[in-house]
Design a protein around this motif. Structure first.
Motif, PDB file in Angstrom:
ATOM      1  N   MET A   1       0.792  -1.333  -0.038  1.00 51.63           N
ATOM      2  CA  MET A   1       0.079  -0.040   0.041  1.00 51.63           C
ATOM      3  C   MET A   1       0.741   1.372   0.087  1.00 51.63           C
ATOM      4  N   ILE A   2       0.549   2.290  -0.786  1.00 54.97           N
ATOM      5  CA  ILE A   2       1.312   3.469  -1.033  1.00 54.97           C
ATOM      6  C   ILE A   2       0.818   4.506  -0.108  1.00 54.97           C
ATOM      7  N   ARG A   3       1.530   5.118   0.995  1.00 54.95           N
ATOM      8  CA  ARG A   3       0.923   5.787   1.948  1.00 54.95           C
ATOM      9  C   ARG A   3       1.373   7.156   1.623  1.00 54.95           C
ATOM     10  N   ILE A   4       0.079   8.040   1.720  1.00 51.85           N
ATOM     11  CA  ILE A   4       0.315   9.433   1.033  1.00 51.85           C
ATOM     12  C   ILE A   4       0.051  10.476   2.179  1.00 51.85           C
ATOM     13  N   VAL A   5       0.843  11.568   2.121  1.00 56.85           N
ATOM     14  CA  VAL A   5       0.399  12.732   3.045  1.00 56.85           C
ATOM     15  C   VAL A   5      -0.142  13.775   1.811  1.00 56.85           C
ATOM     16  N   ILE A   6      -1.102  14.491   1.982  1.00 59.72           N
ATOM     17  CA  ILE A   6      -1.404  15.794   0.724  1.00 59.72           C
ATOM     18  C   ILE A   6      -1.364  17.044   1.489  1.00 59.72           C
ATOM     19  N   ALA A   7      -0.773  18.065   1.014  1.00 56.06           N
ATOM     20  CA  ALA A   7      -0.896  19.277   1.567  1.00 56.06           C
ATOM     21  C   ALA A   7      -1.372  20.383   0.484  1.00 56.06           C
ATOM     22  N   ASN A  35      -1.001  23.503   5.118  1.00 55.33           N
ATOM     23  CA  ASN A  35       0.128  24.511   4.828  1.00 55.33           C
ATOM     24  C   ASN A  35       1.469  23.527   5.015  1.00 55.33           C
ATOM     25  N   GLY A  36       2.325  24.164   4.736  1.00 54.07           N
ATOM     26  CA  GLY A  36       3.919  23.574   4.563  1.00 54.07           C
ATOM     27  C   GLY A  36       4.401  23.003   5.935  1.00 54.07           C
ATOM     28  N   GLU A  37       4.004  23.959   6.906  1.00 56.29           N
ATOM     29  CA  GLU A  37       4.481  23.409   8.289  1.00 56.29           C
ATOM     30  C   GLU A  37       3.732  22.310   8.916  1.00 56.29           C
ATOM     31  N   GLU A  38       2.460  22.044   8.590  1.00 52.30           N
ATOM     32  CA  GLU A  38       1.631  20.992   9.042  1.00 52.30           C
ATOM     33  C   GLU A  38       1.999  19.562   8.014  1.00 52.30           C
ATOM     34  N   ALA A  39       2.265  20.008   6.766  1.00 50.17           N
ATOM     35  CA  ALA A  39       2.921  18.717   5.994  1.00 50.17           C
ATOM     36  C   ALA A  39       4.326  18.251   6.554  1.00 50.17           C
ATOM     37  N   CYS A  51       4.495  12.592  -0.275  1.00 49.78           N
ATOM     38  CA  CYS A  51       3.815  13.846   0.033  1.00 49.78           C
ATOM     39  C   CYS A  51       3.541  14.542  -1.247  1.00 49.78           C
ATOM     40  N   ILE A  52       2.267  14.836  -1.654  1.00 49.66           N
ATOM     41  CA  ILE A  52       1.832  15.709  -2.663  1.00 49.66           C
ATOM     42  C   ILE A  52       1.756  17.025  -2.005  1.00 49.66           C
ATOM     43  N   MET A  53       2.397  18.011  -2.443  1.00 43.30           N
ATOM     44  CA  MET A  53       2.290  19.370  -2.076  1.00 43.30           C
ATOM     45  C   MET A  53       1.957  20.520  -3.101  1.00 43.30           C
ATOM     46  N   ASP A  54       1.227  21.489  -2.558  1.00 42.56           N
ATOM     47  CA  ASP A  54       0.843  22.596  -3.248  1.00 42.56           C
ATOM     48  C   ASP A  54       2.137  23.435  -3.217  1.00 42.56           C
ATOM     49  N   ILE A  55       2.243  24.483  -3.937  1.00 39.14           N
ATOM     50  CA  ILE A  55       3.551  25.542  -3.356  1.00 39.14           C
ATOM     51  C   ILE A  55       3.017  26.545  -2.641  1.00 39.14           C
ATOM     52  N   GLU A  56       1.918  27.404  -3.086  1.00 38.72           N
ATOM     53  CA  GLU A  56       1.962  28.398  -2.525  1.00 38.72           C
ATOM     54  C   GLU A  56       0.698  28.244  -1.384  1.00 38.72           C
ATOM     55  N   MET A  57       1.192  28.141  -0.129  1.00 39.07           N
ATOM     56  CA  MET A  57       0.353  27.973   0.870  1.00 39.07           C
ATOM     57  C   MET A  57       0.711  28.869   2.033  1.00 39.07           C
ATOM     58  N   PRO A  58      -0.259  29.226   3.029  1.00 34.68           N
ATOM     59  CA  PRO A  58      -0.081  30.227   4.006  1.00 34.68           C
ATOM     60  C   PRO A  58       1.048  29.757   4.844  1.00 34.68           C
ATOM     61  N   ILE A  76       8.564  13.310  -2.697  1.00 34.51           N
ATOM     62  CA  ILE A  76       7.929  14.481  -2.855  1.00 34.51           C
ATOM     63  C   ILE A  76       7.426  14.879  -4.168  1.00 34.51           C
ATOM     64  N   ILE A  77       5.947  15.004  -4.436  1.00 30.16           N
ATOM     65  CA  ILE A  77       5.458  15.402  -5.816  1.00 30.16           C
ATOM     66  C   ILE A  77       4.816  16.903  -5.563  1.00 30.16           C
ATOM     67  N   ILE A  78       5.128  17.870  -6.329  1.00 30.28           N
ATOM     68  CA  ILE A  78       4.487  19.039  -6.243  1.00 30.28           C
ATOM     69  C   ILE A  78       3.536  19.307  -7.167  1.00 30.28           C
ATOM     70  N   LEU A  79       2.424  19.672  -7.033  1.00 30.25           N
ATOM     71  CA  LEU A  79       0.994  19.891  -7.676  1.00 30.25           C
ATOM     72  C   LEU A  79       0.519  21.136  -7.441  1.00 30.25           C
ATOM     73  N   THR A  80       0.886  21.811  -8.505  1.00 28.06           N
ATOM     74  CA  THR A  80       0.436  23.262  -8.561  1.00 28.06           C
ATOM     75  C   THR A  80      -0.168  23.869  -9.770  1.00 28.06           C
ATOM     76  N   THR A  81      -0.736  25.012  -9.611  1.00 24.64           N
ATOM     77  CA  THR A  81      -1.263  25.643 -10.713  1.00 24.64           C
ATOM     78  C   THR A  81      -0.140  26.475 -11.480  1.00 24.64           C
TER      79      THR A  81
END
Length: 199
Positions: A1-7, A35-39, A51-58, A76-81
């Motif tokens: 099982m692939i375990r994932i965190v999303i931010a 946000n990044g800190e929680e991630a 961990c899948i992460m957006d870029i611009e977060m508070p 890490i996978i960055i997923l952004t606009t």
């Protein structure tokens, strides 16, 4: 099982991404951050594979978090606009395993996660084209000047902070405007930010 965190700081998108990933038989979302800190905390707590992460977060941005998690063993996978070359360069330096755009088809996400787990790097093709076509034209010192300009510092304050004369600062600003092909400081800062060149 692939375990994932999303931010992701947009709640609706965070919920949709989690639901989408949980539909995959070989994947499970073990943590959701806004946000990044929680991630960073969730990655240390749950030790996920990815961990899948957006870029611009508070607070802490996704790139700051990716740099911090560089040696955590979590991919890490960055997923952004944002298809910005400066962001992409920074992500590559942070050793991220994937950089995808949010307008990619949803089924691409699951296959990219599997590819990253197999040791491949996945980068959106438009980013690679953009990264090679445009690099930050400013020198290190010019970049330092524009960063201080963006903080609202006056010519005199910039001169004092960089231990140079106000005349030298004015010369730098003139070169910066010229290189960025703009007519004033505000446009220069905006252009530099749009390209993602701020550190």
């Amino acid at each position: 099982m692939i375990r994932i965190v999303i931010a992701e700081d947009q709640n609706m998108l965070l919920g949709a991404l989690s639901a989408l990933i949980d539909l995959e038989e070989d994947m499970e979302v073990v943590g959701r951050a806004s946000n990044g800190e929680e991630a960073v905390k969730l990655v240390h707590l749950h030790k996920p594979d990815i961990c899948i992460m957006d870029i611009e977060m508070p607070g802490k941005s996704g790139l700051d978090a990716a740099e911090e998690l560089k040696d955590s063993g979590c991919k890490i996978i960055i997923l952004t606009t944002f298809a910005r070359s400066g962001y992409f360069e920074r992500a590559v330096k942070a050793n991220v395993n994937g950089y995808m755009l949010k307008d990619s088809p949803s089924d691409e996400l699951a296959s990219s996660i599997r590819s990253v787990m197999d040791g491949r790097r996945i980068y959106a093709s438009e980013l690679i084209d953009e990264a090679y076509s445009q690099e930050n034209p400013l020198t290190e010192r010019e970049s330092a000047v524009i960063e201080l300009m963006a903080e609202g510092k006056s010519t005199k304050e910039i001169a004092s902070q960089l231990y140079i004369t106000t005349g030298t600062v004015r010369n730098y600003i003139s070169v910066i405007l010229d290189k960025l092909e703009v007519t004033n400081r505000i446009e220069a800062i905006r252009r530099f930010k749009e390209k993602g060149w701020f550190k």
